[in-house]
Design a protein around this motif. Structure first.
Motif, PDB file in Angstrom:
ATOM      1  N   ILE A  82      -2.494  17.206   3.308  1.00  0.00           N
ATOM      2  CA  ILE A  82      -1.660  16.004   3.293  1.00  0.00           C
ATOM      3  C   ILE A  82      -2.487  14.755   3.562  1.00  0.00           C
ATOM      4  CG2 ILE A  82       0.280  14.846   4.412  1.00  0.00           C
ATOM      5  CD1 ILE A  82       1.419  17.710   4.914  1.00  0.00           C
ATOM      6  N   VAL A  83      -3.431  14.834   4.489  1.00  0.00           N
ATOM      7  CA  VAL A  83      -4.283  13.665   4.774  1.00  0.00           C
ATOM      8  C   VAL A  83      -5.128  13.308   3.552  1.00  0.00           C
ATOM      9  CG1 VAL A  83      -6.265  12.880   6.141  1.00  0.00           C
ATOM     10  CG2 VAL A  83      -4.318  13.940   7.271  1.00  0.00           C
ATOM     11  N   THR A  86      -2.850  11.779   0.868  1.00  0.00           N
ATOM     12  CA  THR A  86      -2.469  10.404   1.233  1.00  0.00           C
ATOM     13  C   THR A  86      -3.619   9.442   1.004  1.00  0.00           C
ATOM     14  OG1 THR A  86      -0.962  11.278   2.913  1.00  0.00           O
ATOM     15  CG2 THR A  86      -1.559   8.963   3.087  1.00  0.00           C
ATOM     16  N   SER A  87      -4.807   9.829   1.432  1.00  0.00           N
ATOM     17  CA  SER A  87      -5.957   8.936   1.254  1.00  0.00           C
ATOM     18  C   SER A  87      -6.283   8.740  -0.219  1.00  0.00           C
ATOM     19  CB  SER A  87      -7.178   9.463   2.017  1.00  0.00           C
ATOM     20  OG  SER A  87      -7.596  10.701   1.497  1.00  0.00           O
ATOM     21  N   HIS A  89      -4.123   8.796  -2.702  1.00  0.00           N
ATOM     22  CA  HIS A  89      -3.115   7.871  -3.220  1.00  0.00           C
ATOM     23  C   HIS A  89      -3.398   6.435  -2.791  1.00  0.00           C
ATOM     24  CE1 HIS A  89      -0.201  10.477  -5.206  1.00  0.00           C
ATOM     25  NE2 HIS A  89      -0.372  11.356  -4.241  1.00  0.00           N
ATOM     26  N   LEU A  90      -3.809   6.254  -1.561  1.00  0.00           N
ATOM     27  CA  LEU A  90      -4.098   4.900  -1.067  1.00  0.00           C
ATOM     28  C   LEU A  90      -5.317   4.293  -1.746  1.00  0.00           C
ATOM     29  CD1 LEU A  90      -3.418   5.319   2.752  1.00  0.00           C
ATOM     30  CD2 LEU A  90      -2.135   3.889   1.160  1.00  0.00           C
ATOM     31  N   ASP A  96       3.012   7.244  -5.256  1.00  0.00           N
ATOM     32  CA  ASP A  96       3.635   6.855  -4.000  1.00  0.00           C
ATOM     33  C   ASP A  96       3.141   7.769  -2.888  1.00  0.00           C
ATOM     34  OD1 ASP A  96       5.275   5.633  -2.192  1.00  0.00           O
ATOM     35  OD2 ASP A  96       7.102   6.655  -2.857  1.00  0.00           O
ATOM     36  N   PHE A  97       2.714   7.189  -1.793  1.00  0.00           N
ATOM     37  CA  PHE A  97       2.208   7.981  -0.677  1.00  0.00           C
ATOM     38  C   PHE A  97       3.225   8.122   0.459  1.00  0.00           C
ATOM     39  CE2 PHE A  97       0.960   3.609  -0.125  1.00  0.00           C
ATOM     40  CZ  PHE A  97       1.333   3.342   1.182  1.00  0.00           C
ATOM     41  N   ILE A  98       4.386   7.508   0.340  1.00  0.00           N
ATOM     42  CA  ILE A  98       5.400   7.569   1.392  1.00  0.00           C
ATOM     43  C   ILE A  98       5.865   9.010   1.668  1.00  0.00           C
ATOM     44  CG2 ILE A  98       7.703   6.775   2.081  1.00  0.00           C
ATOM     45  CD1 ILE A  98       5.555   4.586   2.148  1.00  0.00           C
ATOM     46  N   ALA A 100       4.159  11.638   1.555  1.00  0.00           N
ATOM     47  CA  ALA A 100       3.096  12.285   2.330  1.00  0.00           C
ATOM     48  C   ALA A 100       3.199  11.903   3.806  1.00  0.00           C
ATOM     49  CB  ALA A 100       1.727  11.908   1.779  1.00  0.00           C
ATOM     50  N   TRP A 101       3.574  10.677   4.093  1.00  0.00           N
ATOM     51  CA  TRP A 101       3.769  10.267   5.490  1.00  0.00           C
ATOM     52  C   TRP A 101       4.925  11.033   6.115  1.00  0.00           C
ATOM     53  CZ3 TRP A 101       3.076   4.228   5.742  1.00  0.00           C
ATOM     54  CH2 TRP A 101       1.736   3.934   5.528  1.00  0.00           C
TER      55      TRP A 101
END
Length: 135
Positions: A82-83, A86-87, A89-90, A96-98, A100-101
């Motif tokens: 997941i980390v 997310t990274s 995607h960022l 969308d990375f939301i 993942a949060w």
């Protein structure tokens, strides 16, 4: 309080499990879209099927609760997955990375509550591997 913690744990773990199972089934059944996303994020497409299998096995390890070691490795694997997602995607600005949060929040809550619950309930685990031996 322990009963409330168990209920919250199973709700959160269930929600997390559903997210990961949905992700894995999408990897299998919507491979073209997932391949395009992986390419846009800079990941190789050959990891899609092994990652889907790993997600399913990780959920089985967490939910079955048979082995402390497998459970820890499953949580660690999901955390890194997941980390990294997310990274990616960022950094690329693709997608969308939301979600993942949300997944990382569910993962952390599940892990912390699981540690609290199963430390209290010593019958659930064979913790002899992790406790110092006294002679």
């Amino acid at each position: 309080m322990e009963k409330t913690s168990k209920i919250i744990y199973w709700i959160v773990t269930g929600l997390f499990s559903v997210m990961m199972i949905m992700s894995a089934t999408m990897y299998f059944f919507n491979h073209d879209m997932v391949s395009e996303t992986f390419e846009n994020l800079g990941y190789p497409t050959y990891i899609i099927y092994p990652l889907a299998v790993a997600k399913i096995l990780g959920i089985i390890a967490i939910v079955s609760n048979k082995s402390w070691v497998l459970r820890e490795w499953a949580y660690a694997g999901f955390f890194y997955d997941i980390v990294l997602a997310t990274s990616a995607h960022l950094v690329t600005g693709y997608g969308d990375f939301i979600p993942a949060w949300g997944a990382i929040t569910l993962l952390v809550i599940s892990y912390l509550l699981g540690m609290k619950i199963y430390r209290l309930d010593k019958k659930s685990y064979d913790n002899t591997c992790c406790e110092p031996k006294s002679d």
